[in-house]
Write a protein that holds these residues in place. Structure first.
Motif, PDB file in Angstrom:
ATOM      1  N   ALA A   4       0.946  -1.060  -0.195  1.00 35.26           N
ATOM      2  CA  ALA A   4      -0.028  -0.166  -0.088  1.00 35.26           C
ATOM      3  C   ALA A   4       0.868   1.206   0.116  1.00 35.26           C
ATOM      4  CB  ALA A   4      -0.773  -0.053   1.134  1.00 35.26           C
ATOM      5  N   GLU A   5       1.925   1.083   0.699  1.00 36.18           N
ATOM      6  CA  GLU A   5       2.792   2.424   0.657  1.00 36.18           C
ATOM      7  C   GLU A   5       3.361   2.757  -0.558  1.00 36.18           C
ATOM      8  OE1 GLU A   5       4.187   2.421   5.540  1.00 36.18           O
ATOM      9  OE2 GLU A   5       5.426   1.039   4.199  1.00 36.18           O
ATOM     10  N   THR A   6       3.858   1.677  -1.238  1.00 36.21           N
ATOM     11  CA  THR A   6       4.330   1.559  -2.485  1.00 36.21           C
ATOM     12  C   THR A   6       3.387   2.166  -3.415  1.00 36.21           C
ATOM     13  OG1 THR A   6       5.791  -0.250  -2.003  1.00 36.21           O
ATOM     14  CG2 THR A   6       5.877   0.298  -4.419  1.00 36.21           C
ATOM     15  N   GLU A   7       2.158   1.839  -3.323  1.00 30.63           N
ATOM     16  CA  GLU A   7       1.114   2.435  -4.338  1.00 30.63           C
ATOM     17  C   GLU A   7       0.973   3.921  -4.132  1.00 30.63           C
ATOM     18  OE1 GLU A   7      -0.234   0.095  -6.272  1.00 30.63           O
ATOM     19  OE2 GLU A   7      -1.659   1.512  -7.230  1.00 30.63           O
ATOM     20  N   VAL A   8       0.902   4.318  -2.726  1.00 27.17           N
ATOM     21  CA  VAL A   8       0.692   5.492  -2.381  1.00 27.17           C
ATOM     22  C   VAL A   8       2.009   6.464  -3.020  1.00 27.17           C
ATOM     23  CG1 VAL A   8       1.046   7.297  -0.430  1.00 27.17           C
ATOM     24  CG2 VAL A   8      -0.264   5.272  -0.346  1.00 27.17           C
ATOM     25  N   LYS A   9       3.190   5.958  -2.926  1.00 19.95           N
ATOM     26  CA  LYS A   9       4.169   6.745  -3.566  1.00 19.95           C
ATOM     27  C   LYS A   9       4.234   6.836  -5.239  1.00 19.95           C
ATOM     28  CE  LYS A   9       7.789   5.189  -0.100  1.00 19.95           C
ATOM     29  NZ  LYS A   9       8.833   4.597   0.202  1.00 19.95           N
ATOM     30  N   LEU A  10       3.851   5.545  -5.695  1.00 18.09           N
ATOM     31  CA  LEU A  10       3.595   5.634  -7.220  1.00 18.09           C
ATOM     32  C   LEU A  10       2.667   6.732  -7.516  1.00 18.09           C
ATOM     33  CD1 LEU A  10       3.832   1.940  -8.161  1.00 18.09           C
ATOM     34  CD2 LEU A  10       5.364   3.599  -8.836  1.00 18.09           C
ATOM     35  N   VAL A  21      -5.251  -0.902   5.352  1.00 15.86           N
ATOM     36  CA  VAL A  21      -4.547  -1.992   5.555  1.00 15.86           C
ATOM     37  C   VAL A  21      -3.690  -1.708   6.966  1.00 15.86           C
ATOM     38  CG1 VAL A  21      -2.211  -2.832   4.950  1.00 15.86           C
ATOM     39  CG2 VAL A  21      -3.951  -2.317   3.308  1.00 15.86           C
ATOM     40  N   LYS A  22      -3.575  -0.513   7.299  1.00 16.86           N
ATOM     41  CA  LYS A  22      -2.840  -0.389   8.739  1.00 16.86           C
ATOM     42  C   LYS A  22      -3.989  -0.702   9.896  1.00 16.86           C
ATOM     43  CE  LYS A  22       0.522   3.147   7.564  1.00 16.86           C
ATOM     44  NZ  LYS A  22       0.818   4.400   7.604  1.00 16.86           N
ATOM     45  N   ALA A  23      -5.415  -0.420   9.629  1.00 14.70           N
ATOM     46  CA  ALA A  23      -6.211  -0.595  10.587  1.00 14.70           C
ATOM     47  C   ALA A  23      -6.640  -2.278  10.534  1.00 14.70           C
ATOM     48  CB  ALA A  23      -7.299   0.195  10.097  1.00 14.70           C
ATOM     49  N   SER A  24      -6.633  -2.539   9.385  1.00  6.48           N
ATOM     50  CA  SER A  24      -7.228  -4.008   9.418  1.00  6.48           C
ATOM     51  C   SER A  24      -6.120  -5.150   9.654  1.00  6.48           C
ATOM     52  CB  SER A  24      -7.996  -4.349   8.384  1.00  6.48           C
ATOM     53  OG  SER A  24      -7.390  -4.318   7.078  1.00  6.48           O
ATOM     54  N   GLY A  25      -5.025  -4.757   8.794  1.00  9.48           N
ATOM     55  CA  GLY A  25      -3.753  -5.803   8.721  1.00  9.48           C
ATOM     56  C   GLY A  25      -3.833  -6.663   7.386  1.00  9.48           C
ATOM     57  N   VAL A  26      -5.042  -6.594   6.684  1.00  3.19           N
ATOM     58  CA  VAL A  26      -5.233  -7.204   5.364  1.00  3.19           C
ATOM     59  C   VAL A  26      -5.549  -6.384   4.343  1.00  3.19           C
ATOM     60  CG1 VAL A  26      -6.189  -9.287   6.439  1.00  3.19           C
ATOM     61  CG2 VAL A  26      -7.585  -7.514   5.996  1.00  3.19           C
ATOM     62  N   ALA A  27      -5.479  -6.720   3.102  1.00  5.98           N
ATOM     63  CA  ALA A  27      -5.748  -6.080   1.914  1.00  5.98           C
ATOM     64  C   ALA A  27      -6.989  -5.458   2.014  1.00  5.98           C
ATOM     65  CB  ALA A  27      -5.712  -6.960   0.675  1.00  5.98           C
ATOM     66  N   TRP A  41      -4.666   9.191  -6.011  1.00  4.84           N
ATOM     67  CA  TRP A  41      -3.859   9.328  -4.887  1.00  4.84           C
ATOM     68  C   TRP A  41      -4.379   9.151  -3.606  1.00  4.84           C
ATOM     69  CZ3 TRP A  41      -2.753  14.124  -1.663  1.00  4.84           C
ATOM     70  CH2 TRP A  41      -1.501  14.054  -0.827  1.00  4.84           C
ATOM     71  N   ASN A  42      -5.674   9.863  -3.443  1.00  2.02           N
ATOM     72  CA  ASN A  42      -6.589  10.065  -2.375  1.00  2.02           C
ATOM     73  C   ASN A  42      -6.910   8.372  -2.017  1.00  2.02           C
ATOM     74  OD1 ASN A  42      -6.123  12.711  -1.718  1.00  2.02           O
ATOM     75  ND2 ASN A  42      -8.270  13.052  -3.075  1.00  2.02           N
ATOM     76  N   SER A  43      -7.339   7.507  -3.038  1.00  7.40           N
ATOM     77  CA  SER A  43      -7.746   6.348  -2.948  1.00  7.40           C
ATOM     78  C   SER A  43      -6.627   5.536  -2.374  1.00  7.40           C
ATOM     79  CB  SER A  43      -8.038   5.875  -4.632  1.00  7.40           C
ATOM     80  OG  SER A  43      -8.469   4.456  -4.281  1.00  7.40           O
ATOM     81  N   SER A  44      -5.182   5.720  -2.742  1.00  8.02           N
ATOM     82  CA  SER A  44      -4.196   4.933  -2.276  1.00  8.02           C
ATOM     83  C   SER A  44      -4.108   5.339  -0.912  1.00  8.02           C
ATOM     84  CB  SER A  44      -3.077   5.062  -3.030  1.00  8.02           C
ATOM     85  OG  SER A  44      -2.690   6.641  -2.954  1.00  8.02           O
ATOM     86  N   LEU A  45      -4.323   6.536  -0.707  1.00  8.91           N
ATOM     87  CA  LEU A  45      -4.063   6.856   1.024  1.00  8.91           C
ATOM     88  C   LEU A  45      -5.148   6.073   1.658  1.00  8.91           C
ATOM     89  CD1 LEU A  45      -3.339  10.653   0.769  1.00  8.91           C
ATOM     90  CD2 LEU A  45      -1.642   8.788   1.513  1.00  8.91           C
TER      91      LEU A  45
END
Lengths: 168, 307
Positions: free
Chosen positions: B78-84, B137-143, B127-131
């Motif tokens: 998810a972090e990679t996606e945000v950066k991209l 992911v941080k909250a749930s631990g899954v995709a 970008w907002n969607s990736s955030l």
């Protein structure tokens, strides 16, 4: 080191080691036997892990002496009655033995050089000449060092216990 | 020399026997040749450290499993996606900024300028969607989960937030199509463009509006599920119905558009302005669209029966 070598070394060293320690314990048989036994057990453990030293007797004497000093340091903090001395000792009273051991402990605190010369003269019964030969110094120097060692010892003891001759 | 400085024979025999026994015992415990003898203190310390390390490792492993290695992977993804997405956004903003200058100088046409501006807005939504995904992911631990019956995470309804972003994306399409409609109307009036192109754009606009309506319906379903008014199964069937209705609408729209185009082509064919082959191709496209329409109708009927 095979078992035969080990036992051969024991038979060669046990008499001089026992004599060396008995002189320092003032003939306390029980204490001497315990220390000699402990010295050989430590030797077996140490030599198995490392190697047999060049001079096994010197190694054994050094270890035995350290065991005695450790023992005396521990006992110094308890009263005289608790000191594990043998009252049936052939030539010494318990009180005499205690004083003798106290002197030995005081000698051990003097520093290696003074302790060595005092022990050689008083406990091992070596003459001035023999000490001079062993230490590779003149007899006169031995006398001087012995005198200074005595003075140092005197200052450590409450009353003069160093007066008198050798053990024998 | 006095007797007191000599050991007695009993002591010597006993000690010799003891030392002999100790020697044999030590030999049995001695490590095999070729191995390094390790001091007992080192062994003891190593054992203690080993036990401690094992304990720590077990606790750490438990914590690690609890946290889940998947979580770390998903977060990294998810972090990679945000950066991209961020890099893409910066790039499109820069292009948009340059296009604005060129447009004000009359170097770029209005339509091109609009396309670039909308691309920048779309990049911001991405970008907002990736955030949003990263937060989930941080909250749930899954995709991230997109099902309408997915639970809320950390007090946030990520499903609804994502649907709202989808609406904004479609609104951007609408904005672009509407600007084209105005321009096409002018061109049709001038006879520079055929009317069917305008029809196609208007059909696209109608479809996008329908898609927004359908997303609104999904949002309502989601709202009712989160409020506890309907079950997960009801949400699932409702959502499938929604998708089936959307597919039916799109299929119907396509069939209608193709029918109109077919009529025009047939007229052109009678005027011998086009070949019969072009009409035949259009007929194939129309047949396929009608088959899709029938399929969408059947799917909807099945779901309605389930409901």
């Amino acid at each position: 080191m095979t078992e035969q070598q080990w036992l051969k070394m024991y038979r060669e060293t046990v008499h001089p080691l026992y004599g060396y320690m008995a002189k320092r314990t003032r003939g306390n048989r029980q204490l001497t036997e315990d220390i000699v036994q402990e010295s050989y057990l430590r030797a077996l453990d140490d030599w198995n892990r490392k190697a047999v030293p060049d001079s096994p007797l010197a190694w054994l004497k050094r270890v035995a002496r350290n065991i005695l000093i450790d023992y005396l340091r521990q006992k110094r903090w308890v009263n005289k009655e608790n000191l594990d001395l043998n009252p049936d000792s052939a030539s010494q009273t318990s009180k005499d033995q205690f004083e003798s051991l106290e002197i030995f402990l005081a000698i051990s605190t003097l520093g290696r050089k003074k302790a060595r010369i005092l022990e050689a003269f008083y406990y091992d019964g070596m003459s001035i000449r023999e000490i001079a030969n062993e230490m590779a110094i003149s007899e006169r120097a031995v006398e001087g060092q012995l005198r200074r060692a005595r003075q140092s010892l005197k200052s450590l003891l409450p009353d003069s216990k160093t007066n008198g001759g050798k053990n024998e | 020399m006095s007797e007191i400085y000599e050991p007695d024979n009993q002591f010597l025999d006993r000690l010799e026997w003891q030392l002999s026994s100790e020697y044999r015992r030590a030999s049995r415990l001695k490590p095999a040749s070729g191995k390094i003898a390790i001091p007992r203190k080192v062994v003891a310390i190593t054992c203690m450290v080993g036990i401690l390390m094992t304990g720590v490792a077990v606790i750490k492993a438990a914590e690690y499993i609890q946290d889940s290695w998947r979580k770390k992977i998903e977060i990294a993804r998810a972090e990679t996606e945000v950066k991209l997405k961020k890099a893409h956004l910066e790039s499109t903003r820069e292009i948009a900024s340059r296009a604005e200058m060129r447009f004000s100088n009359g170097l770029v046409e209005e339509e091109e300028y609009r396309v670039i501006q909308i691309a920048a807005k779309r990049a911001e939504l991405d970008w907002n969607s990736s955030l949003l995904n990263l937060d989930e992911v941080k909250a749930s631990g899954v995709a991230p989960r997109n099902e309408l019956y997915a639970p809320e995470m950390g007090g946030r309804d990520f499903v609804s937030e994502r649907l709202k972003i989808e609406i904004k994306e479609i609104e951007l399409d609408l904005e672009l199509f509407r600007s084209r409609v105005e321009r096409l109307k002018q061109l049709v009036e001038k006879g520079l463009v055929q009317e069917d192109e305008l029809d196609l754009i208007q059909s696209e606009i109608a479809n996008r509006k329908m898609m927004i309506d359908k997303i609104q319906e999904r949002l309502d379903l989601r709202k009712r599920f989160v409020a506890g008014e309907i079950t997960a199964q009801e949400v699932e069937i409702g959502d499938r119905l929604n998708v089936a209705e959307r597919n039916l609408h799109l299929a119907q729209s396509r069939v209608d558009t193709l029918k109109e185009q077919m009529m025009r082509l047939k007229t052109l064919e009678t005027e011998r302005m086009i070949s019969p082959m072009e009409v035949k191709q259009m007929q194939y496209a129309l047949d396929a669209a009608q088959a899709e329409l029938e399929l969408a109708t059947m799917e909807l009927d099945v779901l309605k029966k389930l409901k």
